[in-house]
Design an enzyme around this catalytic site. Structure first.
Site, PDB file in Angstrom:
ATOM      1  N   LYS A  44      39.881  51.897  37.990  1.00 57.54           N
ATOM      2  CA  LYS A  44      38.931  50.779  38.071  1.00 57.54           C
ATOM      3  C   LYS A  44      37.681  51.085  37.239  1.00 57.54           C
ATOM      4  O   LYS A  44      37.205  52.225  37.220  1.00 57.54           O
ATOM      5  CB  LYS A  44      38.534  50.564  39.534  1.00 57.54           C
ATOM      6  CG  LYS A  44      37.411  49.551  39.773  1.00 57.54           C
ATOM      7  CD  LYS A  44      37.817  48.119  39.500  1.00 57.54           C
ATOM      8  CE  LYS A  44      36.647  47.147  39.664  1.00 57.54           C
ATOM      9  NZ  LYS A  44      36.982  45.773  39.228  1.00 57.54           N
ATOM     10  N   ASN A  68      39.005  35.723  40.098  1.00 56.60           N
ATOM     11  CA  ASN A  68      38.307  36.790  40.818  1.00 56.60           C
ATOM     12  C   ASN A  68      36.839  36.840  40.460  1.00 56.60           C
ATOM     13  O   ASN A  68      36.436  36.486  39.346  1.00 56.60           O
ATOM     14  CB  ASN A  68      38.958  38.156  40.533  1.00 56.60           C
ATOM     15  CG  ASN A  68      38.367  38.843  39.312  1.00 56.60           C
ATOM     16  OD1 ASN A  68      37.340  39.537  39.415  1.00 56.60           O
ATOM     17  ND2 ASN A  68      38.974  38.645  38.144  1.00 56.60           N
ATOM     18  N   CYS A 128      32.766  42.518  31.635  1.00 57.54           N
ATOM     19  CA  CYS A 128      32.863  42.069  33.035  1.00 57.54           C
ATOM     20  C   CYS A 128      32.128  40.735  33.197  1.00 57.54           C
ATOM     21  O   CYS A 128      30.946  40.637  32.904  1.00 57.54           O
ATOM     22  CB  CYS A 128      32.272  43.091  33.998  1.00 57.54           C
ATOM     23  SG  CYS A 128      32.310  42.436  35.692  1.00 57.54           S
TER      24      CYS A 128
HETATM   25  O1  RRO Z   1      35.083  43.747  39.140  1.00 59.55           O
HETATM   26  C1  RRO Z   1      35.144  42.629  38.604  1.00 59.55           C
HETATM   27  O2  RRO Z   1      34.624  41.601  39.081  1.00 59.55           O
HETATM   28  C2  RRO Z   1      35.819  42.434  37.308  1.00 59.55           C
HETATM   29  C3  RRO Z   1      35.595  43.245  36.207  1.00 59.55           C
HETATM   30 BR1  RRO Z   1      34.556  44.772  36.257  1.00 59.55          BR
HETATM   31  C4  RRO Z   1      36.193  42.907  34.965  1.00 59.55           C
HETATM   32  O3  RRO Z   1      36.023  43.570  33.928  1.00 59.55           O
HETATM   33  N1  RRO Z   1      36.960  41.802  34.920  1.00 59.55           N
HETATM   34  C5  RRO Z   1      37.186  41.017  36.008  1.00 59.55           C
HETATM   35  O4  RRO Z   1      37.908  40.008  35.903  1.00 59.55           O
HETATM   36  N2  RRO Z   1      36.612  41.358  37.195  1.00 59.55           N
END
Ligand code: RRO
Length: 309
Positions: A44, A68, A128
């Site tokens: 992650k 998400n 992100c």
């Molecule tokens: O953790 C997230 O909300 C997230 C990340 Br870091 C990312 O690079 N891409 C995404 O869809 N969610």
């Protein structure tokens, strides 16, 4: 027939591995990936400090993909540095660290720390979409240029960047002008399509809570966007750096399309969430069958071989 490939000089036993994000936060989850058919273990995206992430509900599957707004929940980079030798001892596959700064000054700290570790590959997340009040770095070309100038000075590891989708050839050209100045080994295309909205007409509510329901879109919805980004960068930079394709891959046919577009390997996000760790093995087996049927002897033989109309 096998689908062995190379990214940034690192040998991968197959064309298919996990994307940063889904089910790769804890040591337990990373071990599941280690035991699966994934040809690498991507961790992650991590930050300097551990993070709880955004409020729930923050992830939802829908028939055509997922949305998400996790908000970067992770254990903090020091914990991933601690877990790394445990994973290396247990599994004979490359480990990928995904690094994400909460502010630009964090990024060199993270890169330096993993430079000194036993990590196989560093993937810097410049995309992100779910940090409240913070834009996606790679949409700001000046900042991207400054960060890359800084972190590529003392690289000791195979290094690549995770990009957001671009939607205009001018942006692919502008990004290319920046990327080609630096020793970047690979581009990872694409992160989720940021700040989309899915509404449930029954409840009259968005599916996820953070940011009023705005979140990153993954899965089938985004495959054509991902393919276009892979193709666009493969045409511009494919001689100089590897391209990893991500976005809507759930079958060997999908993976084959990314291979034709020019991807050196593919990562699986939404389908791993939906199906679990079996996805890696069956996508790869299906890809092998397609290559065999079409008479391609290996990955290299089909890479970038998209025909013109
Ligand atoms: O953790 C997230 O909300 C997230 C990340 Br870091 C990312 O690079 N891409 C995404 O869809 N969610």
């Amino acid at each position: 027939m096998n689908t062995a490939t190379q990214v940034a000089g690192v040998q991968l036993g197959s064309y298919v591995f996990n994307a940063a994000g889904p089910k790769d936060v804890t040591y337990e989850e990373l071990q599941v990936i280690g035991q699966s058919g994934s040809s690498a273990i991507t961790m992650k995206s991590c930050t300097i400090e551990p993070r709880e992430g955004n409020e729930e509900p923050r992830y939802k599957d829908v028939p055509l993909g997922s949305i998400n707004s996790m908000g970067l929940p992770n254990l903090g980079y020091k914990e991933y540095l601690r877990i790394l030798p445990l994973l290396k001892n247990k599994f004979d596959k490359p480990i990928v660290a995904s690094l994400a700064g909460m502010k630009p000054e964090d990024i060199p700290v993270l890169v330096d720390a993993f430079n000194e570790s036993d990590i196989d590959i560093i993937e810097l997340n410049l995309s992100c979409p779910n940090l409240k009040g913070k834009p996606q770095i790679a949409y700001d070309f000046e900042m991207t240029d400054a960060i890359l100038r800084d972190v590529t000075k003392n690289l000791k590891k195979p290094f690549g960047i995770k990009l957001p989708p671009y939607f205009d050839p001018v942006h692919w050209d502008m990004a290319t002008e920046i990327f080609k100045k630096y020793p970047i080994d690979f581009l990872c295309c694409i992160n989720s399509v940021g700040n989309t909205l899915i509404i449930d007409p029954e409840t009259e509510r968005p599916l996820i809570k953070p940011k009023g329901g705005f979140g990153g879109l993954g899965g089938d919805f985004i495959k054509p966007v991902a393919l276009a980004n892979v193709r666009a960068f493969s045409e511009r930079l494919g001689e100089k750096m590897a391209i990893i394709g991500v976005g809507g891959i759930k079958s060997g046919t999908d993976a084959f399309e990314f291979l034709l577009a020019g991807a050196d390997a593919v990562q699986i996000g939404t389908q791993f969430m939906k199906e679990g760790p079996e996805c890696f093995g069956h996508i790869d087996t299906e890809l092998q069958a397609i290559l065999k049927k079409k008479g391609y002897k290996d990955i290299k033989a089909a890479k970038g071989k998209l025909k013109s109309l």
